[in-house]
Scaffold this motif. Structure first.
Motif, short mmCIF file in Angstrom:
data_model
loop_
_atom_site.label_atom_id
_atom_site.label_comp_id
_atom_site.label_asym_id
_atom_site.label_seq_id
_atom_site.Cartn_x
_atom_site.Cartn_y
_atom_site.Cartn_z
N LEU B 396 -43.68 -10.23 1.38
CA LEU B 396 -44.24 -11.57 1.60
C LEU B 396 -44.02 -12.48 0.40
CD1 LEU B 396 -47.47 -10.34 3.31
CD2 LEU B 396 -45.72 -11.72 4.38
N GLN B 397 -43.29 -12.00 -0.59
CA GLN B 397 -42.99 -12.79 -1.78
C GLN B 397 -44.25 -13.31 -2.45
OE1 GLN B 397 -40.16 -15.74 -0.53
NE2 GLN B 397 -38.67 -14.20 0.08
N ILE B 398 -45.20 -12.42 -2.64
CA ILE B 398 -46.42 -12.81 -3.33
C ILE B 398 -46.12 -12.97 -4.81
CG2 ILE B 398 -48.75 -12.09 -3.98
CD1 ILE B 398 -48.87 -10.58 -1.29
N ARG B 399 -46.47 -14.12 -5.33
CA ARG B 399 -46.15 -14.41 -6.72
C ARG B 399 -47.37 -14.11 -7.59
NH1 ARG B 399 -43.43 -18.59 -10.00
NH2 ARG B 399 -41.90 -18.95 -8.38
N ALA B 400 -47.26 -13.04 -8.35
CA ALA B 400 -48.38 -12.63 -9.19
C ALA B 400 -47.84 -11.83 -10.35
CB ALA B 400 -49.36 -11.76 -8.40
N ASP B 441 -45.37 -21.88 1.81
CA ASP B 441 -44.21 -22.74 1.61
C ASP B 441 -43.12 -22.46 2.64
OD1 ASP B 441 -42.40 -20.65 0.67
OD2 ASP B 441 -43.57 -20.67 -1.17
N VAL B 442 -42.20 -23.41 2.79
CA VAL B 442 -41.21 -23.30 3.86
C VAL B 442 -40.35 -22.06 3.76
CG1 VAL B 442 -40.98 -25.66 4.65
CG2 VAL B 442 -39.86 -24.96 2.54
N GLY B 443 -40.01 -21.70 2.53
CA GLY B 443 -39.16 -20.52 2.38
C GLY B 443 -39.84 -19.28 2.94
N THR B 444 -41.08 -19.06 2.52
CA THR B 444 -41.79 -17.86 2.96
C THR B 444 -42.13 -17.92 4.43
OG1 THR B 444 -42.76 -17.91 0.77
CG2 THR B 444 -43.60 -16.27 2.29
N LYS B 445 -42.37 -19.15 4.93
CA LYS B 445 -42.68 -19.28 6.34
C LYS B 445 -41.63 -18.60 7.18
CE LYS B 445 -45.40 -23.43 7.00
NZ LYS B 445 -45.37 -24.87 7.29
N SER B 446 -40.39 -18.86 6.90
CA SER B 446 -39.36 -18.28 7.76
C SER B 446 -39.29 -16.77 7.57
CB SER B 446 -38.00 -18.95 7.53
OG SER B 446 -37.42 -18.45 6.36
N GLU B 447 -39.60 -16.30 6.34
CA GLU B 447 -39.71 -14.85 6.14
C GLU B 447 -40.77 -14.27 7.08
OE1 GLU B 447 -38.12 -12.77 4.16
OE2 GLU B 447 -36.86 -14.32 3.24
N ILE B 448 -41.87 -14.99 7.16
CA ILE B 448 -42.98 -14.49 7.99
C ILE B 448 -42.58 -14.50 9.46
CG2 ILE B 448 -45.33 -15.06 8.75
CD1 ILE B 448 -45.83 -15.86 5.78
N TYR B 449 -41.87 -15.55 9.87
CA TYR B 449 -41.42 -15.57 11.27
C TYR B 449 -40.53 -14.37 11.57
CZ TYR B 449 -42.90 -20.47 10.90
OH TYR B 449 -43.61 -21.61 10.69
N HIS B 450 -39.66 -14.08 10.62
CA HIS B 450 -38.78 -12.93 10.83
C HIS B 450 -39.56 -11.63 10.87
CE1 HIS B 450 -35.58 -15.85 9.85
NE2 HIS B 450 -34.81 -15.03 10.57
N MET D 1 -39.19 -21.22 -19.88
CA MET D 1 -39.28 -20.59 -18.55
C MET D 1 -40.69 -20.05 -18.31
SD MET D 1 -37.06 -20.66 -16.27
CE MET D 1 -37.66 -19.42 -15.16
N THR D 2 -41.12 -20.23 -17.14
CA THR D 2 -42.37 -19.58 -16.82
C THR D 2 -42.09 -18.14 -16.46
OG1 THR D 2 -42.19 -20.08 -14.52
CG2 THR D 2 -43.31 -21.69 -15.86
N ALA D 3 -43.05 -17.36 -16.64
CA ALA D 3 -42.80 -15.92 -16.53
C ALA D 3 -43.50 -15.26 -15.34
CB ALA D 3 -43.24 -15.23 -17.82
N THR D 4 -44.02 -16.08 -14.46
CA THR D 4 -44.65 -15.43 -13.31
C THR D 4 -43.59 -14.76 -12.46
OG1 THR D 4 -44.80 -17.70 -12.63
CG2 THR D 4 -46.85 -16.46 -12.75
N THR D 5 -43.92 -13.64 -11.97
CA THR D 5 -42.96 -12.91 -11.16
C THR D 5 -43.62 -12.50 -9.86
OG1 THR D 5 -43.69 -10.83 -12.05
CG2 THR D 5 -41.89 -11.90 -13.19
N THR D 6 -42.81 -12.19 -8.92
CA THR D 6 -43.35 -11.61 -7.71
C THR D 6 -43.85 -10.22 -8.04
OG1 THR D 6 -41.80 -12.82 -6.39
CG2 THR D 6 -42.74 -10.88 -5.38
N ALA D 7 -44.88 -9.82 -7.31
CA ALA D 7 -45.47 -8.51 -7.62
C ALA D 7 -44.65 -7.36 -7.04
CB ALA D 7 -46.89 -8.45 -7.10
N GLY D 8 -43.50 -7.67 -6.53
CA GLY D 8 -42.65 -6.63 -5.95
C GLY D 8 -42.22 -5.63 -7.01
N PRO D 9 -41.81 -4.48 -6.57
CA PRO D 9 -41.53 -3.39 -7.49
C PRO D 9 -40.30 -3.66 -8.37
CG PRO D 9 -40.99 -2.80 -5.22
CD PRO D 9 -41.66 -4.12 -5.18
#
Ligand SMILES: Nc1ncnc2c1ncn2[C@@H]1O[C@H](COP(=O)(O)OP(=O)(O)OP(=O)(O)O)[C@@H](O)[C@H]1O
Ligand SMILES: Nc1ncnc2c1ncn2[C@@H]1O[C@H](COP(=O)(O)OP(=O)(O)OP(=O)(O)O)[C@@H](O)[C@H]1O
Ligand SMILES: [Mg+2]
Ligand SMILES: [Mg+2]
Lengths: 294, 511, 328, 328
Positions: B396-400, B441-450, D1-9
């Motif tokens: 889901l491209q969670i940004r954290a 956001d639009v990018g992730t929206k289409s990911e979710i649709y897929h 650059m900001t350093a936030t990343t996706t939590a993906g592996p």
């Protein structure tokens, strides 16, 4: 002095020998074993005389004790009995009783305006006797820790009596430790444990203002393996007697003569209510009896 | 990267100095810079859109402007003079008013009190003046076409009404600079149009408006200027007329956009969920079916009963009549837990109130829906939980910073993704989605649709409620339309258009 | 019970009329009324349902009512004040010491109230500005205040207070005891501030959602601080009246007020629709507390049994109103 | 650059290393450590910092620790249990009565624990299923339990308990007092359930957001109910050990445990990063309570002054850690 309606109506309450006598006992301290004991004795005594005796407890709340007086006065019993508690804090309740024309007696409280008679053990004497027993057990010298609870007037009077006795005998009072209520046994136990680790070499005796902190002190001493520090209490509760019997650090307590006190109050109530006789004095002090293992 | 040249769009000619500007504005959280040296000008009488992926830093930038957050670096200027707001109060005093992304209302107070909270009011100082307060609140809400009781505690209002209260609160302050962070996320097209006409009116009277939205059509319809942010940095600022949808999307996500909607179902599927004559608070005898492998869209105006339909099916509320059958078994009165165990999964609409434990981590939140699978013998297996969370975060491209980050620290869209991640981790028979792409956001929206289509390919039956009719048309196979609690019709998504559905929403059956 | 109303453009807008809401708040009285009926029936002597007895009940809860009023304010902003009882004790001891030292009544009372304000300011500072949890801050304050009261009184009861002072607690205005009048005045003031002023709205707002209030431009710290100020002042007043009522000050006299005041407010909350403290709800809560104590005393129920019954009856009363509410 | 990343592996996943988080939770110890240092310096006789004295401190807080452990659970789900102390008293009296009536130790203890479970079930039912506020429900329970304890004991101390039973409270395993071992075992169990099991997750989730938990398929009622069950059981255990420790049962012996247990949990919460109750935090809270009482006793501070200081020091300790946390 108030409006006329507030005073007793003689037509409804005309206590005579034929009629049943109703007495309300009001107390703030029914959770205290000694109080409970003397009130139970009084109740039994009254019921033997054919009276109707009820008991109200306010669980330590003095404001509520005044309210209980008001509630009781509204019912116009033949007498109200204050079962322990500080009469200086219930002037309002006493006033309500006076306005309703209900006489008030007291068990182990104090003499005061508005109280026909108070019957009590002489608390200063209890303190003195228990202190003397402790001094005796310590061999006439040493230094003591006192476990006190000044907010309770009876315990306070004992502590004053005991303190004076210690001073007169040349015994140092190292510390007067305030014991918290509820939970006095546990609280005294922890305090004595700490005091003994700080000054075991100085303390030669422990005076308990009543039996429960004395029990806590005994347990702290036993847990620490200290055998040469005697403890005394006041009240003569069953567990204290049992401890004294065992021959551990608990060496003495002073038993108040509860049956005599209860009977005396009942006699006074009967004299007043049935025979309309006022007592000769407003304060009766009965001696306590020292109980030791010897 | 300088500020774009502004103002030759559809708006009135603008003043030379910006009413509000940022100069190298930055915000750091620990080692992470979430807004990086952004310098922007905002002009009176202009609507300025802020665009960017979830977590790009839009809300953070806005909060620094409004005095909610203190910048780590850089300054905000009002009329060319550097200022530093230590509180929202100070920002408001300078004429800057923000509508936060997450509706910030006091649930126990009525709309009237919420609208005027913290505002100086006419009348005797210190006194509330209840009658006048009520009248003024009604007037403010009437501007937005709302006529509900302004003294009902706002907790008892619907999501749309709550949004309207928040908007009325922002509008009532007659700001010089009005900042709106995704105001339309919970609105249907009808209310959106109303809002836009109010905003255009304000712009024409010289208010500077900063507008954040993930609904790009809206932005193109409304804004005069657009700014794109990516990873906290300013990418570009252009007059709206000089850019196109594709370009915006490409610069937001840093690559060319892909096909938005996946292909539709090819088979008719089996009826998995059968809803018969279901009635509740507003719902009146609604019968629909959800078929395996297919997506059923549900459309309707605000308050039409869409949310209620899903809640009744999932066992969140008890119906007053009707039945719900799963594979022929009656599940009408089962609890949420039992419905979920049977395979009916509901993704709720309000992420903060219904979706997330805010003071817990991403992993904990995602795991909460699958505790059984993540434990053995009642003992949690943290590695399983973390790997599930990572899988969902990636998908889901969670940004954290990591899946152990608290969800409270995520951007709004990323929080929504966590909610989705929690429920999509179950393998449901029936998936009920209530506004699933709100704030995404639009990018992730289409990911979710897929993703939804991948689930249907595995035979899952999906029901989607959405306020965006275009989304329903692109995603669903059929669209059921509710009107005042009744089923107004079911149409084939591929062969219908927005107009037809709108007509049905308004209860005109001639369509 | 979260009843969201619809507002579709073409729909009748006022689905939830004011009437059920009003019924609901009358419904809060249900538990209390049932109790009153119960005691009226059970009390064979016919004392319970008399004006004199109701005056007694009012007088009995008057001091508690003062504390409960200000506790209501603190609980409206979403906090507790555990120090109210200890503060009442401390102020009582302080004023009594001043009086027995010969200070005239008015300055002595003024000093007591000032001490209450100061105590409230300390609590407020710790909670609102230093960010301590209200529980810890006011519990610590309670401990310290109790210690101070014991120190100041040397653990003993202080008595022998001037008649002019005692009249505040024992006098009457016509048939109405003074403490009742003072409690009523305080409650009306708190009611007015809570429901009619901007400050009151801000208290409710901060309690409802502090973050939202802050973002609306409310100075949430000052608002919370002010609630503790009120609480300090009200507790001090209660301590003074309690001392006058008892014609003596005792270092722990006010202690039972803490739990009872929170209980009264919570009883009111339980009975209210939105789940928020209100003065009306607190009054009903106080009524339940007062009627229960008085009624059981009149029935001469054994004290220990009385305690068991008190708990049972409170649960029943609250459950009753809860169940009735669900039905509606 | 900001350093936030996706939590993906595939991206560097652990930017927030475990270290700062761990430091933060060590930071919770700060107040306690400062206290210990203070007393070590002030205690001229060098008694404070000895193994014997630390054993004493542990022993003094052991019973409280049992109650605080289960209070932690109730507070994790977002409620209070005010009945813990009264229940401990009641169970103590019950077990003592059984023992003096000749019932052997094991069945007597089992009966006590069963009574605790029952009491917890009542509280849990009222709160989780009838929807009463935890404050009202457990306050009512507290009142009733106290009444029952008084009735059952006739207000008196019960003594003469068998040695086998008393050993549970007064015996030692090597140098460690039995109550300490039992408290530790209970705390470890609660810690394990809270942090390692599904049930613990659900407790935290319900406390964090009950509605979201319900919609995630958690049976929120059962989960809240279970927290009260645990609380009832733990309080009963504490009451039994307290009775064994005092070799006697008193109908109000456990009462002080209520406020102290909540205070210990809150101290832990205040000092911790996440703002949630944890067993670790509660342990630190207990540490502060225990060290403070013991240290002031050793320094022979006047009892009343001791109370004043206790309040002050708690505020200072909490403020300190609060300020340090903000700095970080
Ligand atoms: N308190 C915080 N601690 C750490 N990081 C934070 C905190 N608050 C926000 N962030 C991070 O800052 C980044 C920017 O968030 P922001 O809310 O500004 O995004 P956004 O552009 O508004 O996204 P969305 O479209 O999802 O609302 C996110 O990656 C977020 O995780
Ligand atoms: N249990 C309930 N009690 C009171 N009202 C309810 C209840 N359930 C639903 N409603 C009302 O029914 C309406 C149905 O609205 P629902 O939330 O289903 O609408 P929606 O079409 O999803 O619109 P929205 O966009 O507002 O979510 C709600 O707005 C609410 O007012
Ligand atoms: Mg955002
Ligand atoms: Mg909806």
């Amino acid at each position: 002095s108030d409006e006329g309606g507030a005073t007793a109506d003689p037509s409804t309450t005309a206590p005579g020998a034929a009629q049943s006598v109703s007495v309300q006992v009001l107390t703030p301290y029914l959770a205290n074993a000694a109080t409970k004991e003397v009130i139970d004795l009084f109740q039994a005594d009254g019921e033997k005389r054919g009276w109707d005796v009820s008991v109200v407890d306010t669980a330590g709340d003095m404001s509520k004790l005044n309210s209980a007086f008001q509630d009781a006065a509204a019912q116009k019993p033949d007498a109200i009995v204050l079962g322990t508690g500080d009469p200086t804090q219930i002037s309002l309740g006493l006033k309500a009783a006076a306005d309703a024309g209900v006489p008030v007696f007291a068990i182990d409280a104090g003499a005061a305006d508005g109280i026909v008679a108070n019957v009590t053990s002489d608390n200063a004497d209890l303190g003195k006797k228990s202190a003397e027993a402790l001094i005796d057990a310590m061999g006439g010298k040493g230094a003591v820790v006192m476990l006190t609870h000044d907010p309770h007037p009876g315990v306070r009077a004992r502590a004053e009596g005991a303190k004076k006795t210690f001073e007169d005998a040349g015994i140092t009072v190292l510390e007067a430790k305030h014991v918290e209520v509820p939970g006095p046994v546990e609280n005294a136990r922890a305090s004595v444990q700490d005091i003994m680790s700080a000054r075991a070499d100085e303390v030669t005796g422990i005076w308990g203002g009543w039996d429960e902190p004395a029990l806590g002190a005994v347990q702290a001493l036993e847990a620490a393996g200290i055998t040469d520090v005697p403890v005394v209490g006041v009240d003569g509760q069953d567990f204290a007697l049992a401890e004294i019997e065992k021959g551990g650090p608990f060496v003495a307590t002073v038993k108040q003569d509860w049956p005599a006190i209860a009977t005396k109050v009942a006699d006074l109530v009967e004299a007043k209510v049935v025979d309309s006789k006022d007592p000769e004095t407003n304060n009766f002090e009965l001696p306590g009896s020292l109980i030791t293992g010897k | 990267m300088a500020n774009g040249d502004v103002g030759d769009g559809r708006a009135e000619p603008v003043k030379a100095t910006a009413v509000l500007a940022t100069r190298n504005l930055s915000k750091d959280y620990g080692p992470i810079r979430v807004v990086a040296e952004v310098s922007l000008d905002f002009h009176a009488g202009s609507i300025h859109a802020l665009l960017g992926e979830n977590g790009a830093g839009k809300s953070t930038l806005i909060k620094m402007i409004a005095g909610v957050l203190q910048p780590s670096d850089g300054t905000v200027e009002v009329d060319g003079v550097p200022v530093r707001f230590r509180s929202v109060k100070e920002g408001q005093a300078a004429g800057i008013v923000a509508l936060p992304q997450e509706l910030m209302l006091v649930p126990t107070l009525g709309a009237a009190e919420n609208i005027f909270l913290g505002m100086r009011r006419p009348g005797l100082p210190g006194l509330l003046g209840r009658r006048r307060l009520t009248a003024d609140a009604q007037e403010q809400l009437a501007r937005l076409g709302q006529t509900f009781n302004v003294n009902t505690p706002v907790a008892e209002l619907s999501a749309v009404q709550q949004t309207m209260v928040a908007l009325a609160r922002a509008l009532a302050r007659e700001a010089r600079v009005l900042v709106l962070d995704e105001p339309t996320a919970a609105l249907t097209d009808t209310e959106t149009e109303l809002l836009f006409s109010v905003l255009r009116g304000l712009r024409d009277r010289g208010t500077a408006i900063i507008y954040v939205s993930h609904r790009l059509e809206e932005v193109f319809a409304l804004a005069d200027t657009a700014t794109v942010l990516r990873n906290g940095q300013h990418v570009w600022t252009k007059p709206m007329g000089q850019t196109r949808h594709d370009e915006v999307v490409a610069s937001m996500i840093g690559r060319a956009p892909e096909q938005e909607f996946p292909p539709r179902a090819t088979s008719d599927g089996e009826p998995v969920l059968r809803v018969t004559e279901l009635s509740g608070w507003t719902l009146r005898g609604v019968s629909v079916q959800a078929r395996s492998g297919r997506v059923l869209g549900v459309a309707g105006l605000a308050g039409a009963g869409r949310t209620e339909l899903l809640r009744l099916i999932a066992g969140v509320e008890r119906p007053q009549g009707g039945t719900v059958e799963l594979d022929g078994i009656d599940i009408t009165r089962s609890s949420v837990a039992r419905s979920m165990a049977a395979g009916v999964v509901l993704v709720p609409e309000e992420r903060r109130r219904q979706g997330l434990v805010m003071n817990a981590s991403i992993a904990t939140n995602i795991g909460l829906g699958s505790l059984k699978a993540l434990s053995s013998g009642g003992v949690m297996q943290p590695h399983r939980e973390r790997s599930l969370a990572r899988r969902q975060a990636e998908e889901l491209q969670i940004r954290a910073t990591s899946v152990l980050q608290d969800v409270a620290e995520l951007s709004g869209g990323n929080q929504q993704k966590v909610v989705l991640g929690k429920y999509l981790a179950r393998t449901p028979r029936v998936l009920l989605l209530d506004e699933p792409t709100r704030g995404i956001d639009v990018g992730t929206k289409s990911e979710i649709y897929h993703l939804i289509r991948r689930l249907t390919a595995d035979g899952v039956a999906v029901v989607v409620v959405s306020s965006e009719i275009s989304e329903l048309l692109g995603l669903a196979d059929e669209v059921a339309v509710l009107h005042e609690g009744r089923l107004a019709g079911i149409v084939d998504a591929a062969s219908t258009d927005q107009q037809t559905i709108l007509h049905l929403c308004y209860g005109r059956l001639d369509a | 019970m979260t009843a969201t109303t619809t507002a579709g453009p073409q729909r009748a807008p006022h689905r939830r009329s004011a009437l059920p809401a009003r019924l609901a708040s009358y419904g809060t009285l249900l538990g209390l009324l049932v109790l009153i009926m119960l005691f009226t029936v059970l009390d064979e002597k016919g004392i319970f349902l008399t004006a004199g007895n109701f005056t007694n009940i009012l007088e009995q809860v008057a001091v508690l009512a003062m504390v409960a009023s200000v506790q209501t304010v603190v609980m409206v902003v979403g906090d507790f004040d555990l120090s109210v009882g200890a503060l009442a004790s401390l102020v009582g001891v302080l004023v009594a010491q001043l009086l027995t030292a010969g200070v005239p009544v008015v300055p002595a009372i003024a000093a007591g109230l000032a001490a209450g304000l100061l105590a409230g300011a300390i609590n407020g500072f710790l909670v609102a500005y230093l960010g301590l949890s209200a529980f810890i801050a006011t519990l610590a304050a309670m401990t310290s205040f109790t210690g101070l009261a014991l120190l100041l009184s040397n653990g003993a009861t202080i008595f022998g207070l001037p008649a002019g002072f005692v009249a505040l607690g024992q006098g009457r205005l016509g048939p109405v005891p003074m403490p009742v009048i003072i409690a009523l005045a305080l409650a009306v003031m708190v009611w007015f501030v809570l429901s009619r002023t901007v400050l009151g709205r801000q208290w409710y707002a901060v309690g409802g959602n502090a973050e939202a209030s802050r973002l609306s431009g409310v100075n949430t710290r000052a608002v919370r601080f002010s609630a503790f100020l009120v609480s300090g002042l009200g507790s001090a007043l209660a301590g003074i009246i309690l001392t006058a009522r008892l014609a003596s000050a005792h270092p722990t006299a006010g202690d039972p007020l803490m739990l009872s005041s929170i209980a009264a407010v919570f009883l009111g909350v339980t009975l209210s629709r939105v789940g928020q403290p209100t003065i009306g709800g607190t009054a009903v809560g106080l009524g339940i507390v007062g009627v229960l104590g008085n009624g059981l005393n009149l029935l001469q129920v054994n004290s220990y049994v009385q305690q068991v019954l008190t708990g049972l009856i409170i649960v029943l009363a609250v459950s009753l109103s809860q169940i009735v509410r669900r039905r509606r």
